[in-house]
Structure formats: C-alpha cells, structure tokens
Design a protein around this motif. Structure first.
Motif, short mmCIF file in Angstrom:
data_model
loop_
_atom_site.label_atom_id
_atom_site.label_comp_id
_atom_site.label_asym_id
_atom_site.label_seq_id
_atom_site.Cartn_x
_atom_site.Cartn_y
_atom_site.Cartn_z
N ASN A 258 -18.58 32.46 33.20
CA ASN A 258 -18.88 31.87 31.89
C ASN A 258 -17.62 31.50 31.15
O ASN A 258 -17.54 30.47 30.49
CB ASN A 258 -19.71 32.85 31.06
CG ASN A 258 -21.11 33.03 31.61
OD1 ASN A 258 -21.68 32.08 32.14
ND2 ASN A 258 -21.65 34.23 31.49
N GLU A 259 -16.60 32.34 31.26
CA GLU A 259 -15.36 32.10 30.52
C GLU A 259 -14.25 32.88 31.19
O GLU A 259 -14.42 34.03 31.59
CB GLU A 259 -15.51 32.55 29.07
CG GLU A 259 -14.34 32.20 28.18
CD GLU A 259 -14.59 32.58 26.73
OE1 GLU A 259 -13.61 32.79 26.00
OE2 GLU A 259 -15.79 32.68 26.35
N TYR B 173 -11.05 25.53 31.45
CA TYR B 173 -12.29 24.86 31.08
C TYR B 173 -13.19 24.73 32.31
O TYR B 173 -12.74 24.83 33.46
CB TYR B 173 -12.02 23.52 30.42
CG TYR B 173 -11.05 22.61 31.14
CD1 TYR B 173 -11.52 21.65 32.03
CD2 TYR B 173 -9.67 22.67 30.90
CE1 TYR B 173 -10.65 20.79 32.68
CE2 TYR B 173 -8.79 21.82 31.54
CZ TYR B 173 -9.28 20.88 32.44
OH TYR B 173 -8.42 20.04 33.09
#
Length: 271
Positions: A167-168, A173
């Motif tokens: 997700n992160e 990015y």
C-alpha cells in the motif's frame, strides 16, 4: 578542418568541423580499428583530405593506431576526457562540478571538476544488453524494431509494480517497478510488445539508478547524458523515473550520441 572519430563497441561516430562553426555528423558500424577503416570512412563521406589539419580518435583500440594517416597527425584522446569534454561542449556546462553518464553499448560514469576528469565506474548494462536480450527473446536486435515494439507495449503486464505489492513504502509511488519481469513467472503467451517495453524499461532503470547514485555521491543534482541508448523513448523514461526518486535531473541533448566524438574534437581544437 578537423575530424574526430569515436570507435564504439557497436557504432563508430564521426564529427567533421568545417569552416566556421559547421559540424557534420556520421555513423558507421564499427569494424577493426585501423587505418583501413579510417580510409573507408573518409571515402564514404567524400572528404577532401588536403583540408584536414588533424584527426582526433577515442574509444575502442584507438590508442593502437599509428600517429598519422596520410601525413595528417592523429591525436589519441583518453575516453574519459572525451566523455567529460563532450558533455561540456554539448551542454555548454558552466558548473565547477558535474557528472556525465555515457550510455552506449555499456555505461560509464564520469565526474569533472572543470580541470580533471575522473572515471567513477561503470556497469555492463547498456544498449548492447538490450539488443542482445531482445535478440534472444524477441528475435530481433535492431534498435528501431525494439523501439517500435516497446512503444506499443505495456510493461505493467510483465513487471510487478509497487502498487501491486504494498500500500505504501517510503516515498515510492505506485507506478515504480517492484520487480522486473516478475509477472512472467505465471503468464504465458506474453506479447512481444509488452516484452520489449519491459526489457527497454529495465535497462533504463538500471542506468538511471547508477546515474543518481553517482550524482548523490558527488553532491550534484543533475546528470548529463551522452551516448545512443537513451534515444529510445522507453529507455529514457526508465532512466528519468529512477532519477526522479532521488530528485536528480537528467539532461538529454540532441546529438548526444556523438558526445565522445565532440569531446575529442574540442580537445584538438583547443590545442
């Protein structure tokens, strides 16, 4: 009139400086580096030898050449000096400290402090890698064919992206590659277009990564590119995507494939 010749592993690039500031550019497939090859080059471009004051040579086995060709002096230019001087000439660089990446068949990184030019190192990945792998996988090693295929392909059909796996993660990015070709482990009948896009991007990412690492090492925020491989739009995007991770700017001038020859030319013109 001056002539400069860069004997690359794949291509031999020639720059002729005529009267005034006129420059003419030529490219030949590299042959054995000897006076016979130089003779072929000059015959092909129909040059008046009586007007040539000096010939600068760099790259390949050019240091083994004789010191003259038909009584025209041959100046042998160290390739690292040619890379740095070529970028300085091509980009009109004014910085005291700058990094140049020469990305051709392989990739070399050079730092200049304006006076001395140092080889920071290099990697064996470059245009030769792309063409060799493409020949094995796609059945073509012609760069124009690879470029046409990659322009139509979608590398996300072959690569795993950051957004696919987490997700992160830090500042990365979602569109950044997590693993090149990872999807190919479980997919069959991948199109040549998608394979070409993934191959070209992978080569660009490797070049971009070593470029920004050397830029950060030398404390600069800009990298000047010379060499032919970044003429591929897909490779160039791969380079730029990696540079962006470190907020490093990539500079890509027209005629950058003649960078080494331009550097050799500027060396003899300054004498």
């Amino acid at each position: 009139m001056y002539a400069a010749i860069d004997f690359g592993t794949t291509n031999t690039d020639v720059v002729i400086h005529s009267a005034g500031s006129e420059l003419n550019f030529y490219t030949f497939l590299t042959q054995n580096v000897n006076l016979e090859f130089i003779d072929k080059i000059f015959k092909e471009i129909s040059i008046d030898l009586s007007k040539i004051k000096s010939i600068a040579v760099t790259g390949g086995k050019s240091s083994n050449l004789e010191n003259s060709y038909k009584e025209i002096p041959i100046e042998k230019i160290n390739e690292i000096d040619a890379i740095a001087l070529g970028a300085k000439n091509l980009y009109e660089i004014n910085e005291d400290s700058f990094v140049v990446v020469s990305a051709g068949t392989g990739t070399a990184c050079v730092h200049s402090n304006g006076v001395t030019h140092n080889h920071l190192g290099g990697i064996s990945v470059g245009g030769g890698t792309l063409q060799g792998l493409s020949n094995c996988i796609l059945g073509t090693s012609t760069q124009s064919n690879i470029d046409k295929l990659s322009a139509k392909g979608k590398r996300e059909n072959v690569d795993l992206l950051i957004g696919d796996v987490v997700n992160e993660i830090g500042s990365l990015y979602p569109e950044i590659t997590a693993s090149n070709f990872a999807r190919a482990r479980k997919i069959k009948n991948i199109s040549n277009e998608d394979l070409a896009a993934s191959l070209s991007n992978m080569v660009g990412e490797v070049i971009g990564t070593v470029s920004y690492l050397n830029a950060l090492l030398m404390g600069v925020q800009k990298v000047y590119f010379i060499g032919r491989v970044s003429n591929s739009d897909t490779v160039k995007k791969g380079i730029e995507d990696r540079l962006q991770l470190a907020s490093v700017e990539g500079c890509f001038a027209n005629n950058r494939e003649f960078g080494n020859a331009l550097g050799a030319l500027s060396f003899i013109k300054a004498k």
